[in-house]
Scaffold this active site. Structure first.
Site, PDB file in Angstrom:
ATOM      1  N   THR A   1      -5.846   9.679 -17.537  1.00 26.06           N
ATOM      2  CA  THR A   1      -6.563   9.413 -18.823  1.00 26.06           C
ATOM      3  C   THR A   1      -5.570   8.315 -19.652  1.00 26.06           C
ATOM      4  O   THR A   1      -5.986   7.776 -20.291  1.00 26.06           O
ATOM      5  CB  THR A   1      -6.857  10.642 -19.659  1.00 26.06           C
ATOM      6  OG1 THR A   1      -7.763  11.476 -18.853  1.00 26.06           O
ATOM      7  CG2 THR A   1      -7.369  10.551 -20.989  1.00 26.06           C
TER       8      THR A   1
ATOM      9  N   SER B   1      -6.590  12.602 -11.648  1.00 26.91           N
ATOM     10  CA  SER B   1      -5.641  13.180 -10.733  1.00 26.91           C
ATOM     11  C   SER B   1      -6.352  14.540 -10.319  1.00 26.91           C
ATOM     12  O   SER B   1      -5.667  15.371  -9.816  1.00 26.91           O
ATOM     13  CB  SER B   1      -4.512  13.700 -11.695  1.00 26.91           C
ATOM     14  OG  SER B   1      -4.881  14.797 -12.812  1.00 26.91           O
TER      15      SER B   1
ATOM     16  N   THR C   1      -3.422  14.426 -16.617  1.00 26.42           N
ATOM     17  CA  THR C   1      -2.905  15.770 -17.047  1.00 26.42           C
ATOM     18  C   THR C   1      -3.516  16.835 -16.243  1.00 26.42           C
ATOM     19  O   THR C   1      -2.943  17.898 -16.265  1.00 26.42           O
ATOM     20  CB  THR C   1      -3.511  15.965 -18.776  1.00 26.42           C
ATOM     21  OG1 THR C   1      -4.834  16.095 -18.609  1.00 26.42           O
ATOM     22  CG2 THR C   1      -3.035  15.038 -19.552  1.00 26.42           C
ATOM     23  N   ASP C   2      -4.542  16.523 -15.431  1.00 22.38           N
ATOM     24  CA  ASP C   2      -5.302  17.809 -15.003  1.00 22.38           C
ATOM     25  C   ASP C   2      -4.344  18.584 -13.817  1.00 22.38           C
ATOM     26  O   ASP C   2      -4.511  19.776 -13.651  1.00 22.38           O
ATOM     27  CB  ASP C   2      -6.649  17.393 -14.345  1.00 22.38           C
ATOM     28  CG  ASP C   2      -7.804  17.222 -15.551  1.00 22.38           C
ATOM     29  OD1 ASP C   2      -7.265  17.525 -16.752  1.00 22.38           O
ATOM     30  OD2 ASP C   2      -8.674  16.915 -15.076  1.00 22.38           O
TER      31      ASP C   2
HETATM   32  C1  SIN Z   1      -7.002  13.166 -14.997  1.00 19.57           C
HETATM   33  O1  SIN Z   1      -6.086  14.359 -14.890  1.00 19.57           O
HETATM   34  O2  SIN Z   1      -6.743  12.222 -14.277  1.00 19.57           O
HETATM   35  C2  SIN Z   1      -8.028  13.090 -16.058  1.00 19.57           C
HETATM   36  C3  SIN Z   1      -7.648  13.901 -17.095  1.00 19.57           C
HETATM   37  C4  SIN Z   1      -6.429  13.666 -18.140  1.00 19.57           C
HETATM   38  O3  SIN Z   1      -5.633  12.823 -17.476  1.00 19.57           O
HETATM   39  O4  SIN Z   1      -6.486  13.908 -19.182  1.00 19.57           O
END
Ligand code: SIN
Length: 344
Positions: free
Chosen positions: A27, A74, A107-108
């Protein structure tokens, strides 16, 4: 602990630290056509040059070099990409002129990648991961400041020897402990019970404690030259849990199973029996907890000695999977498994 060109501690006072940025998407590199959108957007859409252009002042903190290692959401992270990333981090940190690495990530699955690198990077130089909860195009996007803060930490001499650090929302977390705890909040990352290692605000980098569990140069796990990791899957226990997933995974050749048990790693009776059968067939079974905090006592809620299980201690299930994959990849003997979960 101020970080600036004159106080960096890396080399001479005139030399800014060299930080290499490895981008993987997420993100932080997300794009939406409308600045009001924070939930529907394309993760990993923007390249690293675009992210760097949004951070004024970065070149006052460090000499930057960047590399686009991947450009993914991710949720689609793979073991193959973990291995590539570990190889790139190790190669870059082996360059004498490089002082630290920053990795941008979604973040995931950040906490899984962070722990994998914590155990497989072979350097004392700082490795800092960062991310964002809002896409780069959003109002009040959190990515640019997170990136600047990550570089500030990577450029700081006290970040050396701490293993992989995760810097988000001014906080500095240890890769072993950090987990994502919110679907939307910019304060999404926490290290339950243990807390942050420190903070970063403006040029102030403050580390107040060290990670005691083994990592990086003390880790016996070396993934150089590997292209795959053994199959380990995560299951959970709940009311009336089915044994079908265990049986199917054993038939599929799974090498390890991590079970996120209820409470202190307790398991629904038939599920526990199916896992004990799997353990008898040579599958490594690791008992973790789905609660998100606390530790699983060996021989506490289940008779690990009799059932052939290993307790994950306070390692959360998805990180226990990472450790189990590395242990299997290194053919760790049965009698070492429990101690691995006590030292890493
Ligand atoms: C991801 O994990 O690539 C999408 C969600 C995020 O980064 O918050």
């Amino acid at each position: 602990m101020k970080t600036s060109s004159s106080m960096s501690g890396h080399g001479s006072a005139l030399r800014l630290p060299q930080v290499v940025l490895l981008a993987t998407g997420g993100t932080i590199a997300g794009y939406a056509a409308d600045a009001g959108r924070t939930a529907t957007y394309q993760a990993g859409a923007l390249n690293i040059e675009t992210l760097l252009a949004a951070v004024p002042g970065l070149t006052d903190v460090a000499r930057m070099r960047s590399e686009q290692v991947a450009q993914i959401d991710s949720k689609d992270m793979t073991c193959a990409l973990w291995l590539t990333l570990a190889e790139r981090v190790n190669a870059v940190l082996a360059e004498p002129d490089v002082d630290g690495v920053v990795i941008t990530h979604g973040t995931d699955t950040l906490e899984e990648t962070a722990y994998f690198l914590h155990l497989t990077v072979k350097s004392n130089k700082p490795v800092v991961m960062t991310a964002a909860m809002r896409p780069a195009t959003a109002l009040s996007a959190d990515g640019p400041l997170n990136l600047l803060n990550a570089v500030r930490v990577a450029a700081h001499p006290e970040a050396a020897g701490q293993g992989v650090l995760v810097v988000v929302n001014h906080q500095i977390h240890c890769a072993r402990d950090v987990v994502k705890t919110s679907t939307y909040s910019v304060q999404a990352f926490q290290s339950p019970e243990i807390g942050v290692l420190g903070w970063v605000q403006d040029e102030w980098v403050e580390l107040q404690r060290r990670a005691l569990r083994r990592h990086t140069v003390q880790s016996e796990f070396d993934v150089a030259g590997r292209h795959a990791l053994p199959m380990v899957e995560v299951l959970s226990s709940y009311a009336n849990a089915s044994t079908v997933p265990v049986e199917a995974l054993v038939s599929a050749g799974v090498r390890g199973l991590v079970v996120a048990g209820t409470g202190n790693g307790s398991l629904y009776g038939p599920l526990q029996q199916a896992l004990a059968d799997a353990a008898r067939q040579g599958v490594r079974v690791v008992r973790a907890s789905r609660t998100g905090a606390g530790h699983v006592m060996r021989n506490g809620a289940a008779a690990d000695d009799t059932l052939g299980f290993v307790s994950a201690g306070n390692l959360q299930p998805y990180k226990a999977r990472v450790l189990a994959m590395l242990a299997l990849a290194h053919d760790m003997p049965t009698d070492r498994w429990q101690s691995l979960f006590e030292v890493y």
